[in-house]
Design a protein around this motif. Structure first.
Motif, PDB file in Angstrom:
ATOM      1  N   GLU A  10       0.839  -1.214   0.000  1.00  0.00           N
ATOM      2  CA  GLU A  10       0.000   0.000   0.000  1.00  0.00           C
ATOM      3  C   GLU A  10       0.866   1.253   0.000  1.00  0.00           C
ATOM      4  OE1 GLU A  10      -0.076  -2.628   2.059  1.00  0.00           O
ATOM      5  OE2 GLU A  10      -1.902  -2.651   3.269  1.00  0.00           O
ATOM      6  N   TYR A  11       1.976   1.207   0.752  1.00  0.00           N
ATOM      7  CA  TYR A  11       2.889   2.354   0.798  1.00  0.00           C
ATOM      8  C   TYR A  11       3.581   2.529  -0.556  1.00  0.00           C
ATOM      9  CZ  TYR A  11       6.879   5.309   1.937  1.00  0.00           C
ATOM     10  OH  TYR A  11       7.810   6.321   1.933  1.00  0.00           O
ATOM     11  N   GLN A  36      -2.272   3.171   7.047  1.00  0.00           N
ATOM     12  CA  GLN A  36      -2.108   1.867   6.370  1.00  0.00           C
ATOM     13  C   GLN A  36      -1.735   0.738   7.326  1.00  0.00           C
ATOM     14  OE1 GLN A  36       0.636   2.942   3.242  1.00  0.00           O
ATOM     15  NE2 GLN A  36      -1.016   3.421   1.789  1.00  0.00           N
TER      16      GLN A  36
END
Ligand code: CP3
Length: 348
Positions: A10-11, A36
């Protein structure tokens, strides 16, 4: 210990579209990245997404992050005149973006978990400002410290003022605790740490906690029968973290911090015995352990919890930052395991 970052897909998806500084300086992006790991894992606190070095920009230093090289300061401090020219900015102006991100993150978190803010401690910031980036031997930093005590004092005083103001501004914006990263102070001999660094850490901690700096012979206030969990009593507890500092634990007690973060180079109970009563301890799994097979990770995590032995004031954590490419499922499983195992063992 770098909850967010490149180990998370996600990062990496956000990073594919924005530079690190863009994420840090855009509150909506910083908050997205802050949340996140909270969505992905059973964590007990969120850490605001920021970095140690952007606050140096407001002092007059020019910062970029270069691929493969890490942070670069393009006008490093090389003379006493460079240090004299440093400004001590108002954090609301120089790092208002992080303060806005904190307010937004607090709203999004809605008290599900507390939010931890952080800042670099003066020595670690000084090392980047002087060396111009990461360093192996801190040669120029130590040279300045030994050869030019007046310039060193001025630099550490300005950094302490900046760090204190920044941490207080983060608390005003809503963080529930502040961690001071002195990641590289373990490069110093204990006598040099005691003389050239500790007084400034004491100043920062005292300013953040609104107290007079702790002197050597003043013991921290320990409550009833030594059982006080200082973290719970403090409006915004201060966590002081360094690596390679196992040889200076009694000095770390003198920082005045509520919590001391320890790396993996010492057994947790040994570190705690040296730190003494009335302090909480954070740590201390080697981040590299997360690359091992699950049974080994579980064994090492259990060993740390066994050494904490259910004492109040242990914060289970990695001993240093999580590494790129760490298997995400191991992180998830570790967070679950720590909860399960400690709920069985905590003595209340
Ligand atoms: O925990 C969190 O989620 C908060 C995020 C956080 C970052 N940096 C984001 C970041 C925290 C707590 C830090 C602290 C930090 N920054 C430290 C102290 C931590 C420690 O390891 O003791 C230091 C020394 C820095 C300065 C810095 N920033 C370095 C040395 C690097 C590495 C450069 C590299 O390429 O590996 C950074 C970059 C950085 N800061 C990243 C993240 C997620 C990775 C950069 C990226 O996304 O490309």
């Amino acid at each position: 210990m770098r909850q967010a970052g490149r180990y998370m897909p996600e990062y990496r998806a956000v990073r594919a579209r924005h530079s690190l500084l863009e994420i840090v300086k855009t509150p909506e992006l910083a908050v997205e990245v802050t949340l996140q790991p909270i969505r992905a894992f059973e964590l007990d606190a969120a850490i605001i997404f920021a970095d140690l070095l952007p606050p140096l920009e407001g002092m007059g230093l020019q910062l970029t992050y270069e691929k493969g090289e890490g942070p670069v300061i393009h006008n490093p401090l090389r003379t006493p005149a460079d240090i004299a020219a440093l400004r001590v900015p108002d954090s609301r102006e120089s790092v208002g973006y992080t303060l806005d991100a904190i307010r937004l993150a607090k709203r999004e978190l809605a008290d599900r978990v507390p939010l931890i803010g952080f800042a670099g401690a003066p020595f670690t910031l000084a090392s980047y400002a002087i060396e111009g980036g990461s360093s192996r031997d801190y040669r120029r930093t130590k040279q300045l410290m030994h050869a030019q005590p007046d310039a060193w004092h001025l630099l550490m005083s300005k950094l302490s003022a900046m760090v204190s103001d920044y941490a207080l501004a983060q608390i005003a914006a809503g963080v529930d605790a502040v961690q001071l990263f002195d990641s590289w102070a373990g490069a110093l001999a204990p006598d040099d740490y005691a003389e050239h660094v500790l007084p400034y850490v004491q100043q920062c901690v005292a300013a953040i906690k609104g107290q007079e700096p702790r002197t050597e012979n003043r013991e921290p206030s320990v409550g009833l029968a030594g059982s006080r969990f200082s973290v719970l009593g403090s409006p915004a507890p201060v966590i002081y973290f360094g690596t390679d500092m196992s040889g200076m634990l009694p000095l770390l007690r003198q920082t005045g911090a509520d919590v001391i973060g320890v790396d993996w180079r010492i057994q947790l109970d040994d570190a705690w015995a040296q730190l003494g009563p009335g302090l909480a301890v954070q740590g201390n799994l080697d981040p590299m352990t997360l690359f091992a097979s699950w049974p080994r990770i579980e064994q090492r995590a259990a060993a740390i919890l066994d050494r904490a032995a259910g004492r109040p004031g242990h914060i289970f954590n990695l001993g240093h930052g999580i590494l790129t490419e760490t298997p995400v499922d191991h992180v998830a499983r570790l967070a679950e395991f720590v909860h399960e195992y400690s709920s069985d063992r905590v003595t209340r």
